[in-house]
Design a protein around this motif. Sequence first.
Motif, PDB file in Angstrom:
ATOM      1  N   MET A   8      -3.900  -7.389  -8.475  1.00  0.00           N
ATOM      2  CA  MET A   8      -3.053  -6.219  -8.301  1.00  0.00           C
ATOM      3  C   MET A   8      -3.558  -5.065  -9.152  1.00  0.00           C
ATOM      4  SD  MET A   8       1.017  -5.752  -8.881  1.00  0.00           S
ATOM      5  CE  MET A   8       0.975  -5.416 -10.627  1.00  0.00           C
ATOM      6  N   PHE A  12      -4.683  -1.893  -7.060  1.00  0.00           N
ATOM      7  CA  PHE A  12      -3.521  -1.030  -6.874  1.00  0.00           C
ATOM      8  C   PHE A  12      -3.900   0.451  -6.809  1.00  0.00           C
ATOM      9  CE2 PHE A  12       0.838   0.483  -7.696  1.00  0.00           C
ATOM     10  CZ  PHE A  12       1.493  -0.312  -6.766  1.00  0.00           C
ATOM     11  N   LYS A  15      -5.218   1.664  -3.306  1.00  0.00           N
ATOM     12  CA  LYS A  15      -4.387   1.294  -2.165  1.00  0.00           C
ATOM     13  C   LYS A  15      -4.487   2.268  -0.989  1.00  0.00           C
ATOM     14  CE  LYS A  15       0.308   0.599  -2.203  1.00  0.00           C
ATOM     15  NZ  LYS A  15       1.530  -0.110  -2.578  1.00  0.00           N
ATOM     16  N   LYS A  16      -4.641   3.536  -1.232  1.00  0.00           N
ATOM     17  CA  LYS A  16      -4.721   4.506  -0.138  1.00  0.00           C
ATOM     18  C   LYS A  16      -5.987   4.236   0.688  1.00  0.00           C
ATOM     19  CE  LYS A  16      -4.588   9.456   0.837  1.00  0.00           C
ATOM     20  NZ  LYS A  16      -3.750   9.310   2.001  1.00  0.00           N
ATOM     21  N   THR A  51      -3.156  -3.581  10.855  1.00  0.00           N
ATOM     22  CA  THR A  51      -2.245  -2.575  10.339  1.00  0.00           C
ATOM     23  C   THR A  51      -2.982  -1.360   9.796  1.00  0.00           C
ATOM     24  OG1 THR A  51      -0.446  -2.168   8.792  1.00  0.00           O
ATOM     25  CG2 THR A  51      -2.177  -3.648   8.035  1.00  0.00           C
ATOM     26  N   ASP A  53      -0.959   0.529   7.829  1.00  0.00           N
ATOM     27  CA  ASP A  53      -0.045   0.729   6.703  1.00  0.00           C
ATOM     28  C   ASP A  53      -0.718   0.234   5.420  1.00  0.00           C
ATOM     29  OD1 ASP A  53       2.357  -0.871   5.064  1.00  0.00           O
ATOM     30  OD2 ASP A  53       2.875   1.168   5.712  1.00  0.00           O
ATOM     31  N   ASP A  54      -0.861   1.100   4.435  1.00  0.00           N
ATOM     32  CA  ASP A  54      -1.551   0.740   3.195  1.00  0.00           C
ATOM     33  C   ASP A  54      -0.853  -0.386   2.438  1.00  0.00           C
ATOM     34  OD1 ASP A  54      -3.608   2.580   3.586  1.00  0.00           O
ATOM     35  OD2 ASP A  54      -2.619   4.145   2.423  1.00  0.00           O
ATOM     36  N   ASP A  55       0.478  -0.385   2.425  1.00  0.00           N
ATOM     37  CA  ASP A  55       1.205  -1.440   1.708  1.00  0.00           C
ATOM     38  C   ASP A  55       0.956  -2.803   2.348  1.00  0.00           C
ATOM     39  OD1 ASP A  55       2.342   0.272  -0.195  1.00  0.00           O
ATOM     40  OD2 ASP A  55       4.058   0.716   1.099  1.00  0.00           O
ATOM     41  N   GLU A  56       1.032  -2.862   3.670  1.00  0.00           N
ATOM     42  CA  GLU A  56       0.796  -4.128   4.374  1.00  0.00           C
ATOM     43  C   GLU A  56      -0.663  -4.571   4.224  1.00  0.00           C
ATOM     44  OE1 GLU A  56       1.168  -6.034   8.855  1.00  0.00           O
ATOM     45  OE2 GLU A  56       2.145  -4.128   8.424  1.00  0.00           O
ATOM     46  N   PHE A  58      -2.677  -3.874   1.792  1.00  0.00           N
ATOM     47  CA  PHE A  58      -2.845  -4.291   0.397  1.00  0.00           C
ATOM     48  C   PHE A  58      -2.436  -5.752   0.219  1.00  0.00           C
ATOM     49  CE2 PHE A  58      -0.986  -4.574  -3.939  1.00  0.00           C
ATOM     50  CZ  PHE A  58      -2.126  -4.288  -4.679  1.00  0.00           C
ATOM     51  N   VAL A  59      -1.278  -6.111   0.754  1.00  0.00           N
ATOM     52  CA  VAL A  59      -0.792  -7.493   0.655  1.00  0.00           C
ATOM     53  C   VAL A  59      -1.730  -8.435   1.406  1.00  0.00           C
ATOM     54  CG1 VAL A  59       1.088  -9.043   1.357  1.00  0.00           C
ATOM     55  CG2 VAL A  59       1.609  -6.874   0.219  1.00  0.00           C
ATOM     56  N   PRO A  99       7.159  -5.221  -6.688  1.00  0.00           N
ATOM     57  CA  PRO A  99       6.351  -5.127  -5.464  1.00  0.00           C
ATOM     58  C   PRO A  99       6.042  -6.479  -4.826  1.00  0.00           C
ATOM     59  CG  PRO A  99       5.011  -4.645  -7.387  1.00  0.00           C
ATOM     60  CD  PRO A  99       6.443  -4.746  -7.862  1.00  0.00           C
TER      61      PRO A  99
END
Length: 146
Positions: A8, A12, A15-16, A51, A53-56, A58-59, A99
């Motif tokens: 992370m 982190f 992430k973008k 995806t 989506d950056d959050d998805e 990232f995970v 998070p």
Amino acid sequence: MQASVFGMMGLFQRKKGIGAAFSTFVRSFLDAHPQEADKLLDLYVLGTSGTSDDDEAFVNILRFATDIGYRASAHTLASTFHGQTYLLQFAEPNPWDGPFKGYTTHVLDVAFFFQNYNDFLSSSQIVTAENFADDVIRFANEDAPI
């Protein structure tokens, strides 16, 4: 997914656009094997149909890193032992806000084993913690886990 604090911290700030960057890296690294690159990216929902989506993303990249860094190395090591081998897969969701709430996180197994956070766990997680501790203690005493 077992989210590593180190993973992370290292990703982190990137992430973008991380999904697209990871996809480009994988395709470049596996340029001689484009079908395998596609399979890998699709498996972690990062391919062409993946995806944006950056959050998805990232995970999903942390899931990949966990599988390579923890799961694959544990399976490889376990396969080198002769006789009966046990390999634990701890997959309880993290109950704490943040998070990674809802994901299995690095060293959460320690909290479950020592049971010093049971006041913050659901009743089913307490049962899991107790069973997990019993299995580890049985194993340490040369008994098979249940």
